[in-house]
Design a protein around this motif. Sequence first.
Motif, PDB file in Angstrom:
ATOM      1  N   MET A   1       0.838  -1.181   0.000  1.00 14.46           N
ATOM      2  CA  MET A   1       0.000   0.000   0.000  1.00 14.46           C
ATOM      3  C   MET A   1       0.880   1.239   0.000  1.00 14.46           C
ATOM      4  SD  MET A   1      -2.873   0.965   2.787  1.00 14.46           S
ATOM      5  CE  MET A   1      -3.622   2.546   2.819  1.00 14.46           C
ATOM      6  N   ALA A   2       0.624   2.136  -0.967  1.00 17.74           N
ATOM      7  CA  ALA A   2       1.367   3.392  -1.029  1.00 17.74           C
ATOM      8  C   ALA A   2       0.376   4.543  -0.971  1.00 17.74           C
ATOM      9  CB  ALA A   2       2.192   3.467  -2.304  1.00 17.74           C
ATOM     10  N   VAL A   3       0.422   5.260   0.129  1.00 16.90           N
ATOM     11  CA  VAL A   3      -0.422   6.438   0.279  1.00 16.90           C
ATOM     12  C   VAL A   3       0.440   7.646  -0.079  1.00 16.90           C
ATOM     13  CG1 VAL A   3      -1.731   7.842   1.901  1.00 16.90           C
ATOM     14  CG2 VAL A   3      -1.863   5.345   2.027  1.00 16.90           C
ATOM     15  N   LEU A   4      -0.001   8.367  -1.092  1.00 14.82           N
ATOM     16  CA  LEU A   4       0.765   9.487  -1.609  1.00 14.82           C
ATOM     17  C   LEU A   4       0.314  10.803  -0.973  1.00 14.82           C
ATOM     18  CD1 LEU A   4       0.525   8.369  -5.327  1.00 14.82           C
ATOM     19  CD2 LEU A   4       2.406   7.947  -3.731  1.00 14.82           C
ATOM     20  N   LYS A   5       1.178  11.802  -1.000  1.00 10.53           N
ATOM     21  CA  LYS A   5       0.843  13.125  -0.495  1.00 10.53           C
ATOM     22  C   LYS A   5      -0.144  13.784  -1.454  1.00 10.53           C
ATOM     23  CE  LYS A   5       2.668  17.654   0.526  1.00 10.53           C
ATOM     24  NZ  LYS A   5       3.771  18.574   0.428  1.00 10.53           N
ATOM     25  N   ILE A   6      -1.193  14.358  -0.894  1.00 11.79           N
ATOM     26  CA  ILE A   6      -2.187  15.076  -1.691  1.00 11.79           C
ATOM     27  C   ILE A   6      -1.835  16.564  -1.662  1.00 11.79           C
ATOM     28  CG2 ILE A   6      -4.622  15.695  -1.901  1.00 11.79           C
ATOM     29  CD1 ILE A   6      -5.266  12.957  -0.595  1.00 11.79           C
ATOM     30  N   LEU A   7      -1.658  17.128  -2.846  1.00 15.12           N
ATOM     31  CA  LEU A   7      -1.335  18.551  -2.959  1.00 15.12           C
ATOM     32  C   LEU A   7      -2.530  19.393  -2.550  1.00 15.12           C
ATOM     33  CD1 LEU A   7       0.474  18.551  -6.426  1.00 15.12           C
ATOM     34  CD2 LEU A   7       1.469  18.232  -4.145  1.00 15.12           C
ATOM     35  N   GLN A  30       0.021   1.626 -14.239  1.00  9.69           N
ATOM     36  CA  GLN A  30      -0.652   0.642 -13.389  1.00  9.69           C
ATOM     37  C   GLN A  30      -0.320   0.870 -11.914  1.00  9.69           C
ATOM     38  OE1 GLN A  30      -2.853  -1.755 -14.774  1.00  9.69           O
ATOM     39  NE2 GLN A  30      -2.493  -0.367 -16.474  1.00  9.69           N
ATOM     40  N   GLN A  31       0.942   1.140 -11.623  1.00 12.06           N
ATOM     41  CA  GLN A  31       1.347   1.398 -10.239  1.00 12.06           C
ATOM     42  C   GLN A  31       0.750   2.702  -9.738  1.00 12.06           C
ATOM     43  OE1 GLN A  31       3.145  -0.763  -8.119  1.00 12.06           O
ATOM     44  NE2 GLN A  31       2.237   0.700  -6.690  1.00 12.06           N
ATOM     45  N   LEU A  32       0.742   3.711 -10.584  1.00 17.84           N
ATOM     46  CA  LEU A  32       0.155   4.987 -10.209  1.00 17.84           C
ATOM     47  C   LEU A  32      -1.321   4.807  -9.847  1.00 17.84           C
ATOM     48  CD1 LEU A  32       0.302   8.092  -9.945  1.00 17.84           C
ATOM     49  CD2 LEU A  32      -0.248   8.198 -12.395  1.00 17.84           C
ATOM     50  N   VAL A  33      -2.056   4.054 -10.648  1.00 26.38           N
ATOM     51  CA  VAL A  33      -3.475   3.810 -10.386  1.00 26.38           C
ATOM     52  C   VAL A  33      -3.659   3.084  -9.053  1.00 26.38           C
ATOM     53  CG1 VAL A  33      -5.509   2.510 -11.178  1.00 26.38           C
ATOM     54  CG2 VAL A  33      -4.211   3.919 -12.801  1.00 26.38           C
ATOM     55  N   ARG A  34      -2.857   2.068  -8.794  1.00 25.64           N
ATOM     56  CA  ARG A  34      -2.952   1.351  -7.507  1.00 25.64           C
ATOM     57  C   ARG A  34      -2.687   2.295  -6.332  1.00 25.64           C
ATOM     58  NH1 ARG A  34      -0.421  -2.710 -10.702  1.00 25.64           N
ATOM     59  NH2 ARG A  34       1.651  -2.117  -9.972  1.00 25.64           N
ATOM     60  N   ASP A  35      -1.643   3.111  -6.470  1.00 25.71           N
ATOM     61  CA  ASP A  35      -1.311   4.059  -5.406  1.00 25.71           C
ATOM     62  C   ASP A  35      -2.418   5.100  -5.226  1.00 25.71           C
ATOM     63  OD1 ASP A  35       1.079   2.703  -5.088  1.00 25.71           O
ATOM     64  OD2 ASP A  35       2.285   4.223  -6.115  1.00 25.71           O
ATOM     65  N   MET A  36      -3.040   5.516  -6.317  1.00 23.94           N
ATOM     66  CA  MET A  36      -4.132   6.490  -6.223  1.00 23.94           C
ATOM     67  C   MET A  36      -5.345   5.881  -5.513  1.00 23.94           C
ATOM     68  SD  MET A  36      -3.821   8.486  -9.867  1.00 23.94           S
ATOM     69  CE  MET A  36      -5.317   9.449  -9.588  1.00 23.94           C
ATOM     70  N   ASP A  38      -5.214   3.528  -3.245  1.00 31.08           N
ATOM     71  CA  ASP A  38      -4.808   3.478  -1.828  1.00 31.08           C
ATOM     72  C   ASP A  38      -4.944   4.851  -1.172  1.00 31.08           C
ATOM     73  OD1 ASP A  38      -4.158   0.788  -2.071  1.00 31.08           O
ATOM     74  OD2 ASP A  38      -1.994   1.149  -2.254  1.00 31.08           O
ATOM     75  N   THR A  39      -4.517   5.875  -1.880  1.00 28.92           N
ATOM     76  CA  THR A  39      -4.556   7.236  -1.351  1.00 28.92           C
ATOM     77  C   THR A  39      -5.991   7.712  -1.189  1.00 28.92           C
ATOM     78  OG1 THR A  39      -2.413   7.688  -2.382  1.00 28.92           O
ATOM     79  CG2 THR A  39      -3.727   9.603  -1.716  1.00 28.92           C
ATOM     80  N   MET A  40      -6.840   7.442  -2.181  1.00 24.28           N
ATOM     81  CA  MET A  40      -8.244   7.842  -2.109  1.00 24.28           C
ATOM     82  C   MET A  40      -8.938   7.178  -0.925  1.00 24.28           C
ATOM     83  SD  MET A  40     -11.321   7.358  -4.929  1.00 24.28           S
ATOM     84  CE  MET A  40     -11.391   5.569  -4.745  1.00 24.28           C
TER      85      MET A  40
END
Length: 171
Positions: A1-7, A30-36, A38-40
């Motif tokens: 799980m990768a939770v990214l910083k939300i601007l 594909q990785q970006l979508v998975r991380d998004m 997780d973040t959402m």
Amino acid sequence: MAVLKILRMGHPTLHRVADSVVTPESEEIQQLVRDMFDTMRDANGAGLAAPQIGQSLRLFVYHVPQSRCVDGESPVAPRVLINPVLTPLDATKMVCREGCLSIPGLRADVPRFKTVHYLGADEAGREISGTATGFHANVLQHEYDHLEGILYPQRIEDFSRFAFLDEKTPG
């Protein structure tokens, strides 16, 4: 799980038109979508656009939970829309109470088209299309605006109900 910083509002990436995704099926996307996703989920959002996590790309993830369905609407499982095109199906508008993960703690009433047609690609690059109404249409339009460099305060027509979540608003 990768939770990214939300601007947050004010970051330049949120205020520019995003670039088209050239290879939706690439491992990077594909990785970006998975991380998004997780973040959402981590932020308890209904949608998240790539510019919100610093990627100026025309893609967003979203879902319509049962709790947001009204007037016979059906929930929508989490999905991605890449290089979307939205078309209002008529001039009928609705007022949506909106918030944004990039503008935490605030809400406002925003006019949106009640019914839109959407066209784009899924995470495998396959064409997808459909019609959305109500909250589903609201989410699509809100996230699409992020791809155009627009944040919901730019759509507010009546600022009397633009307020922090923990404050009472008139009406």
